[in-house]
Design a protein around this motif. Sequence first.
Motif, short mmCIF file in Angstrom:
data_model
loop_
_atom_site.label_atom_id
_atom_site.label_comp_id
_atom_site.label_asym_id
_atom_site.label_seq_id
_atom_site.Cartn_x
_atom_site.Cartn_y
_atom_site.Cartn_z
N VAL A 1 54.84 66.82 41.07
CA VAL A 1 55.95 67.11 41.98
C VAL A 1 56.12 68.62 42.22
CG1 VAL A 1 57.27 65.00 41.65
CG2 VAL A 1 57.61 66.86 40.07
N SER B 1 55.93 63.74 37.44
CA SER B 1 56.94 62.68 37.42
C SER B 1 56.26 61.39 36.94
CB SER B 1 57.52 62.52 38.83
OG SER B 1 58.38 61.42 38.84
N GLY C 1 60.34 57.84 36.45
CA GLY C 1 61.12 58.95 37.00
C GLY C 1 61.36 60.08 36.01
N GLU C 2 60.99 59.89 34.75
CA GLU C 2 61.11 60.99 33.79
C GLU C 2 60.07 62.06 34.13
OE1 GLU C 2 63.37 61.42 31.67
OE2 GLU C 2 64.27 59.45 31.53
N SER C 3 60.34 63.29 33.74
CA SER C 3 59.34 64.31 34.05
C SER C 3 58.94 65.11 32.82
CB SER C 3 59.84 65.23 35.17
OG SER C 3 61.10 65.73 34.85
#
Length: 355
Positions: A67, A82, A86-88
């Motif tokens: 991202v 990502s 949705g965690e990064s």
Amino acid sequence: MAMLLDYSLPELEERFAAMGEPAYRARQVYQWLWQKGVTDPQDMTNLAKSLRTRLAEEEPLALPAVVRVQESSDGTVKLLLSLSDGESVETVLIPEKDHYTLCLSTQVGCAMGCTFCATGTMGFTRQMTPGEILSQVLLARRILEERKSELALRNLVFMGMGEPLNNLHNVLASLETITHELGLGFSTRRVTVSTVGVPEKLERLGASGLASLAVSLHAPTHELRNELMPRAESLCPLPELMERLMAYPLKPRQRITFEYILLGGVNDSPAHARDLVRLFSTFRGSRPKVNLIAFNPPAEGPELAYRAPAPEDVEQFLEILRGKDVTVMLRKSKGQDIGAACGQLRAAHEFGSGA
Ligand code: SF4
């Protein structure tokens, strides 16, 4: 649900056997994934079309999305990834003289809470899967290919977000593929796992023989380490850690690296340097190697209550260690202007060279 990227070769063979496919097909897919970096089954051209379609339909295979790509003035490249939920996490490519080193994350956040570490302030969210850990290497290679980089990715350091030994099962699984000749094919000497020292798991990592070891020391005494890294110290107090490290299995010419971040006015005095010399004077077995890193407050991320050491204090610290015959290197903290030096001092260095 496990993805194709999560499987070791024996697991993939088992999976294929359950699908009624011979073991050599699993080996072909493993090579496509890791040797060639091909993650779309439709591009795996030596597989039957029907198998390609079946894999595409039945086996979820998604690399993390890149991202953000940030490049520092010193050439350090930080990728923000990502994950599927949705965690990064971050992964950092560090340019060295003739190659790149990749600093890998192993957890989303970290439970260890070391007081000088930006990741430590986040707390722990979840473990990364083997496929997520390994995807960092595939994505980093793709970025270098896209950029037509003349420098190849040669070293891996498990020194990003997370404490690798707190996710040992998945870290060992990823190391299998990293070092497998049909996988990513890295020499074990070019892969380093960095840890604060977690009892028993340290021994399991040593028994695997799959990586070199770096230890986040950062203080020469139990008392000071307890202030800087209270959770690590309560898991394994410094005297016990040194005992365990003395028994750590090493290959010929392999040495344990100790990382020591110099925090201005906290652990950087001549007395601390002498305490460090004393600590190593009782260290039997391999000769320790020390990486000193001068703390620089990161440009991004949470504010930490530490300052950089004065250059003359760094110099004096170095001289005391060298004067007592301790092998010591001063490492530059790279990627400072893009906040790539948080986590576990991840932008520091040429680990995994087998020295
Ligand atoms: Fe976790 Fe490493 Fe940061 Fe400590 S230094 S909080 S172990 S990521």
